[in-house]
Design a protein around this motif. Sequence first.
Motif, PDB file in Angstrom:
ATOM      1  N   MET A 123       0.950  -1.214   0.218  1.00  0.00           N
ATOM      2  CA  MET A 123       0.082  -0.082  -0.077  1.00  0.00           C
ATOM      3  C   MET A 123       0.864   1.295  -0.025  1.00  0.00           C
ATOM      4  N   LYS A 124       0.504   2.102  -0.876  1.00  0.00           N
ATOM      5  CA  LYS A 124       1.418   3.506  -1.003  1.00  0.00           C
ATOM      6  C   LYS A 124       1.219   4.374   0.439  1.00  0.00           C
ATOM      7  N   GLN A 125       2.125   4.724   0.811  1.00  0.00           N
ATOM      8  CA  GLN A 125       2.256   5.427   2.014  1.00  0.00           C
ATOM      9  C   GLN A 125       1.755   6.966   1.823  1.00  0.00           C
ATOM     10  N   PRO A 126       1.033   7.397   2.618  1.00  0.00           N
ATOM     11  CA  PRO A 126       0.532   8.740   2.264  1.00  0.00           C
ATOM     12  C   PRO A 126       1.945   9.897   2.437  1.00  0.00           C
ATOM     13  N   ALA A 127       1.524  10.765   1.752  1.00  0.00           N
ATOM     14  CA  ALA A 127       2.877  11.775   1.828  1.00  0.00           C
ATOM     15  C   ALA A 127       2.811  12.620   3.352  1.00  0.00           C
ATOM     16  N   ARG A 128       3.907  12.834   3.781  1.00  0.00           N
ATOM     17  CA  ARG A 128       3.858  13.518   5.099  1.00  0.00           C
ATOM     18  C   ARG A 128       3.953  15.069   4.861  1.00  0.00           C
ATOM     19  N   LEU A 129       3.244  15.770   5.926  1.00  0.00           N
ATOM     20  CA  LEU A 129       3.198  17.076   5.880  1.00  0.00           C
ATOM     21  C   LEU A 129       4.593  17.560   6.540  1.00  0.00           C
ATOM     22  N   SER A 130       5.403  18.459   5.955  1.00  0.00           N
ATOM     23  CA  SER A 130       6.653  18.935   6.652  1.00  0.00           C
ATOM     24  C   SER A 130       6.031  19.700   8.032  1.00  0.00           C
ATOM     25  N   VAL A 131       7.012  19.300   9.063  1.00  0.00           N
ATOM     26  CA  VAL A 131       6.722  20.041  10.463  1.00  0.00           C
ATOM     27  C   VAL A 131       7.857  21.187  10.393  1.00  0.00           C
ATOM     28  N   PHE A 132       7.142  22.457  10.197  1.00  0.00           N
ATOM     29  CA  PHE A 132       7.935  23.464  10.275  1.00  0.00           C
ATOM     30  C   PHE A 132       8.315  24.061  11.553  1.00  0.00           C
ATOM     31  N   LYS A 133       9.614  24.472  11.797  1.00  0.00           N
ATOM     32  CA  LYS A 133       9.882  24.762  13.091  1.00  0.00           C
ATOM     33  C   LYS A 133       9.606  26.143  13.506  1.00  0.00           C
ATOM     34  N   THR A 134       9.292  26.315  14.608  1.00  0.00           N
ATOM     35  CA  THR A 134       8.751  27.626  15.232  1.00  0.00           C
ATOM     36  C   THR A 134       9.826  28.201  16.038  1.00  0.00           C
ATOM     37  N   TYR A 135      10.330  29.212  15.551  1.00  0.00           N
ATOM     38  CA  TYR A 135      11.444  29.914  16.385  1.00  0.00           C
ATOM     39  C   TYR A 135      10.911  30.881  17.323  1.00  0.00           C
ATOM     40  N   LYS A 136      11.377  31.047  18.485  1.00  0.00           N
ATOM     41  CA  LYS A 136      10.698  31.805  19.446  1.00  0.00           C
ATOM     42  C   LYS A 136      12.156  32.547  20.303  1.00  0.00           C
ATOM     43  N   LEU A 137      11.816  33.549  20.963  1.00  0.00           N
ATOM     44  CA  LEU A 137      12.656  34.525  21.942  1.00  0.00           C
ATOM     45  C   LEU A 137      12.945  33.353  23.099  1.00  0.00           C
ATOM     46  N   PHE A 138      14.188  33.994  23.563  1.00  0.00           N
ATOM     47  CA  PHE A 138      14.698  33.135  24.876  1.00  0.00           C
ATOM     48  C   PHE A 138      14.847  34.190  26.019  1.00  0.00           C
ATOM     49  N   VAL A 139      13.992  34.097  26.968  1.00  0.00           N
ATOM     50  CA  VAL A 139      13.826  35.065  27.888  1.00  0.00           C
ATOM     51  C   VAL A 139      13.758  34.530  29.250  1.00  0.00           C
ATOM     52  N   GLY A 140      14.713  34.688  30.256  1.00  0.00           N
ATOM     53  CA  GLY A 140      14.452  33.926  31.387  1.00  0.00           C
ATOM     54  C   GLY A 140      14.512  32.352  31.431  1.00  0.00           C
ATOM     55  N   GLY A 141      15.090  31.887  30.408  1.00  0.00           N
ATOM     56  CA  GLY A 141      15.102  30.446  30.628  1.00  0.00           C
ATOM     57  C   GLY A 141      13.679  29.813  30.111  1.00  0.00           C
ATOM     58  N   LYS A 142      13.079  30.631  29.303  1.00  0.00           N
ATOM     59  CA  LYS A 142      11.742  30.233  28.563  1.00  0.00           C
ATOM     60  C   LYS A 142      11.608  30.660  27.195  1.00  0.00           C
ATOM     61  N   PHE A 143      10.853  30.013  26.415  1.00  0.00           N
ATOM     62  CA  PHE A 143      10.710  30.478  24.960  1.00  0.00           C
ATOM     63  C   PHE A 143       9.516  31.274  24.730  1.00  0.00           C
ATOM     64  N   PRO A 144       9.350  32.481  25.212  1.00  0.00           N
ATOM     65  CA  PRO A 144       7.764  33.110  24.703  1.00  0.00           C
ATOM     66  C   PRO A 144       8.185  33.753  23.192  1.00  0.00           C
ATOM     67  N   ARG A 145       6.838  33.902  22.829  1.00  0.00           N
ATOM     68  CA  ARG A 145       6.696  34.518  21.521  1.00  0.00           C
ATOM     69  C   ARG A 145       6.914  35.962  21.927  1.00  0.00           C
ATOM     70  N   SER A 146       7.067  36.699  20.625  1.00  0.00           N
ATOM     71  CA  SER A 146       7.199  38.253  20.782  1.00  0.00           C
ATOM     72  C   SER A 146       6.023  38.767  21.707  1.00  0.00           C
ATOM     73  N   GLU A 147       6.134  39.689  22.521  1.00  0.00           N
ATOM     74  CA  GLU A 147       4.972  40.130  23.176  1.00  0.00           C
ATOM     75  C   GLU A 147       3.922  40.935  22.167  1.00  0.00           C
ATOM     76  N   SER A 148       4.882  41.441  21.084  1.00  0.00           N
ATOM     77  CA  SER A 148       3.636  42.053  19.959  1.00  0.00           C
ATOM     78  C   SER A 148       3.053  40.894  19.220  1.00  0.00           C
ATOM     79  N   GLY A 149       3.582  39.710  18.980  1.00  0.00           N
ATOM     80  CA  GLY A 149       2.946  38.749  18.377  1.00  0.00           C
ATOM     81  C   GLY A 149       3.449  38.633  16.862  1.00  0.00           C
ATOM     82  N   ARG A 150       4.597  39.781  16.618  1.00  0.00           N
ATOM     83  CA  ARG A 150       4.848  39.866  15.127  1.00  0.00           C
ATOM     84  C   ARG A 150       6.078  39.100  15.099  1.00  0.00           C
ATOM     85  N   VAL A 151       6.252  38.684  13.563  1.00  0.00           N
ATOM     86  CA  VAL A 151       7.284  37.935  13.186  1.00  0.00           C
ATOM     87  C   VAL A 151       7.821  38.578  11.772  1.00  0.00           C
TER      88      VAL A 151
END
Length: 288
Positions: free
Chosen positions: A1-29
């Motif tokens: 049986m033909k395997q279905p094509a996988r969807l790519s898992v794109f990496k989400t880059y985030k800031l690094f502040v205080g040992g955590k990975f928040p998104r920008s406070e503004s939500g902008r990219v």
Amino acid sequence: MKQPARLSVFKTYKLFVGGKFPRSESGRVYEVTDTRGNWLANAPLGSRKDARDAVVAARKAFGGWSGATAYNRGQVLYRVAELLQGRREQFAAEVADAEGLGRARAQAAVDAAIDRWVWYAGWSDKVAQVAGSANPVAGPFFNLSVPEPAGVVAVLAPQDSSLLGLVSVLAPVIVTGNTAVVVAAERCPLPALSLAEVLATSDVPGGVVNVLSGRTAELAAPLAAHADVQAIDLTGADAETAVGLERAAAGTLKRVRRPGPEDWTADPGTGRLLAFTETKTVWHPMGT
């Protein structure tokens, strides 16, 4: 049986502040591309609020990090080098995209960055012998001068060397006991954001290094004027921006390292190790 094509898992880059990975406070990219203009990722577009949050985190971490023994700081930095080595291929791919290098040259740049990190780690318990002294004085006293960290240091990462240059400006800041707020290279921030992931899984305490991405001038302005930032490295600023930042830094009497031509492959010497240290002199009575 033909395997279905996988969807790519794109990496989400985030800031690094205080040992955590928040998104920008503004939500902008913003879009990050390689040297040929091909899209690589969306990086967080940090704001002035993110910069202030990073300073708060760095200040909170300063007491514990500066109070650690120099030997312990060296061990912690060496652990970072171990983790960098384990992700060598990932960093080589990111550096190749960021700087338009072939595979072999990108791997060489990553190897040089790892070696540079180890080199600075080895200086942790030696810098006091180079920069400190026992001063001859008249009287029954010991008079000792020793280097101490300046405090929170804002670091504008170089724009032309996404990993080796970044390591060359960051490692000497933290090995001497300072904490850092790093503004990643605006055009090629991905190696810096990936380095943050390494730091998060190492023994570096949260807040010792905080990594922001976005517009260098926008993020640097609040850092240069912030009263709780003791020093700023302007390496990644262009000449015009650096002048304004230096003026802003003068308002809070910051120590400033001006930008200039750099050869990141050359022997770094001790200049950056001592750039953000203060000298403390202690008098102690001799025993009878």
